[in-house]
Design a protein around this motif. Structure first.
Motif, PDB file in Angstrom:
ATOM      1  N   UNK A 122       5.664   0.994 -62.146  1.00 28.67           N
ATOM      2  CA  UNK A 122       7.123   0.974 -61.957  1.00 28.67           C
ATOM      3  C   UNK A 122       7.820   0.301 -63.135  1.00 28.67           C
ATOM      4  N   UNK A 123       7.299  -0.842 -63.569  1.00 29.21           N
ATOM      5  CA  UNK A 123       7.925  -1.559 -64.683  1.00 29.21           C
ATOM      6  C   UNK A 123       7.818  -0.741 -65.974  1.00 29.21           C
ATOM      7  N   UNK A 124       6.668  -0.127 -66.195  1.00 27.85           N
ATOM      8  CA  UNK A 124       6.460   0.656 -67.422  1.00 27.85           C
ATOM      9  C   UNK A 124       7.372   1.873 -67.455  1.00 27.85           C
ATOM     10  N   UNK A 125       7.485   2.592 -66.334  1.00 24.93           N
ATOM     11  CA  UNK A 125       8.327   3.794 -66.289  1.00 24.93           C
ATOM     12  C   UNK A 125       9.798   3.428 -66.437  1.00 24.93           C
ATOM     13  N   UNK A 126      10.241   2.386 -65.743  1.00 24.81           N
ATOM     14  CA  UNK A 126      11.643   1.979 -65.849  1.00 24.81           C
ATOM     15  C   UNK A 126      11.984   1.481 -67.248  1.00 24.81           C
ATOM     16  N   UNK A 135       1.579  -8.821 -68.738  1.00 26.25           N
ATOM     17  CA  UNK A 135       2.732  -9.575 -69.243  1.00 26.25           C
ATOM     18  C   UNK A 135       2.793  -9.506 -70.770  1.00 26.25           C
ATOM     19  N   UNK A 136       1.641  -9.579 -71.419  1.00 28.35           N
ATOM     20  CA  UNK A 136       1.604  -9.502 -72.882  1.00 28.35           C
ATOM     21  C   UNK A 136       2.035  -8.116 -73.365  1.00 28.35           C
ATOM     22  N   UNK A 137       1.605  -7.076 -72.665  1.00 28.66           N
ATOM     23  CA  UNK A 137       1.920  -5.718 -73.103  1.00 28.66           C
ATOM     24  C   UNK A 137       3.373  -5.353 -72.813  1.00 28.66           C
ATOM     25  N   UNK A 138       3.859  -5.686 -71.628  1.00 23.47           N
ATOM     26  CA  UNK A 138       5.202  -5.277 -71.218  1.00 23.47           C
ATOM     27  C   UNK A 138       6.288  -6.099 -71.895  1.00 23.47           C
ATOM     28  N   UNK A 139       5.957  -7.255 -72.454  1.00 25.16           N
ATOM     29  CA  UNK A 139       6.949  -8.080 -73.147  1.00 25.16           C
ATOM     30  C   UNK A 139       6.693  -8.098 -74.652  1.00 25.16           C
ATOM     31  N   UNK A 140       6.053  -7.052 -75.175  1.00 20.66           N
ATOM     32  CA  UNK A 140       5.696  -7.014 -76.594  1.00 20.66           C
ATOM     33  C   UNK A 140       6.911  -6.931 -77.502  1.00 20.66           C
ATOM     34  N   UNK A 141       8.029  -6.378 -77.001  1.00 17.92           N
ATOM     35  CA  UNK A 141       9.222  -6.212 -77.832  1.00 17.92           C
ATOM     36  C   UNK A 141      10.207  -7.362 -77.674  1.00 17.92           C
TER      37      UNK A 141
END
Length: 224
Positions: A134-138, A43-49
């Motif tokens: 999936x979340x990272x690729x999308x 969650x911390x990495x995927x919402x960094x922006x």
């Protein structure tokens, strides 16, 4: 005592204390703790922006562990499970989920807790890895640029057509969002998708009677 009472008593006694040894409980909680930490860092990495909420990340990790504990409790006794369903049915959550990705992580944490509580550890690990991929690729898939808001303030109340002609020269998408006409002054908000933003500002600012020009980005829908 009738047949129905005998059947009910035997059914409850048969499921009241299911086999749930200490090793099974410790393994389930250990696996769900590892997965909850993984969800926290994902969650911390995927919402960094975007806006990162640390307390929400902690809540995700705790939610997975609590859900696993509930599933383990339900497996141990059918009587306790029925009472727990009644107790949890009165719980009401008033906090609205504003970000769609937060909802994804909530379901992810709850699902991980349920799967680990059921003892399907391999499924929980594989599902977590697949969801992350999936979340990272999308997220890497490029989309069209979001439109911007051009805010102009001019004393030339009859110069709207000239203004729109200049805007259409630099933007393939033009939409007037608002017009405010006061005594000797015209304020307009125009949604644009311009490629050369600096050139657009300079040419609009050079129009007759122009007092101020602003170009703002916003988090609206993407225009294709």
């Amino acid at each position: 005592m009738g047949f129905g009472d005998i059947f009910k008593k035997s059914f409850i006694n048969g499921f009241q204390n299911a086999d749930m040894d200490l090793s099974t409980i410790l393994i389930s909680l250990a696996v769900v703790c590892l997965i909850s930490l993984y969800i926290f860092f994902a969650y911390r990495f995927l919402t960094r922006r975007t806006f990162y909420n640390k307390s929400f990340g902690i809540a995700l990790a705790a939610l997975a562990i609590i859900t696993a504990a509930i599933i383990l409790t339900i497996q141990s006794s059918i009587v306790i499970s029925l009472g727990m369903v009644g107790a949890l049915s009165i719980v009401r959550f008033r906090t609205a989920v504003k970000e769609p990705m937060d909802l994804v992580f909530l379901f992810w944490a709850i699902s991980a807790g349920i799967i680990c509580g059921a003892g399907l550890y391999a499924l929980a690990i594989i599902a977590s890895l697949v969801i992350t991929a999936a979340v990272f690729v999308l997220d890497l898939i490029p989309v069209s640029r979001a439109p911007m808001l051009l805010i102009v303030n001019t004393q030339n109340v009859d110069g709207e057509e000239e203004l729109l002609a200049v805007v259409e020269k630099y933007s393939k998408y033009v939409r007037v969002k608002s017009r405010i006409l006061t005594a000797g002054q015209l304020d307009m908000v125009i949604e644009v998708n311009a490629g050369k933003e600096s050139a657009l500002l300079k040419e609009v600012g050079a129009l007759k009677g122009m007092e101020s020009v602003s170009l703002l980005s916003h988090d609206g829908e993407t225009t294709y």
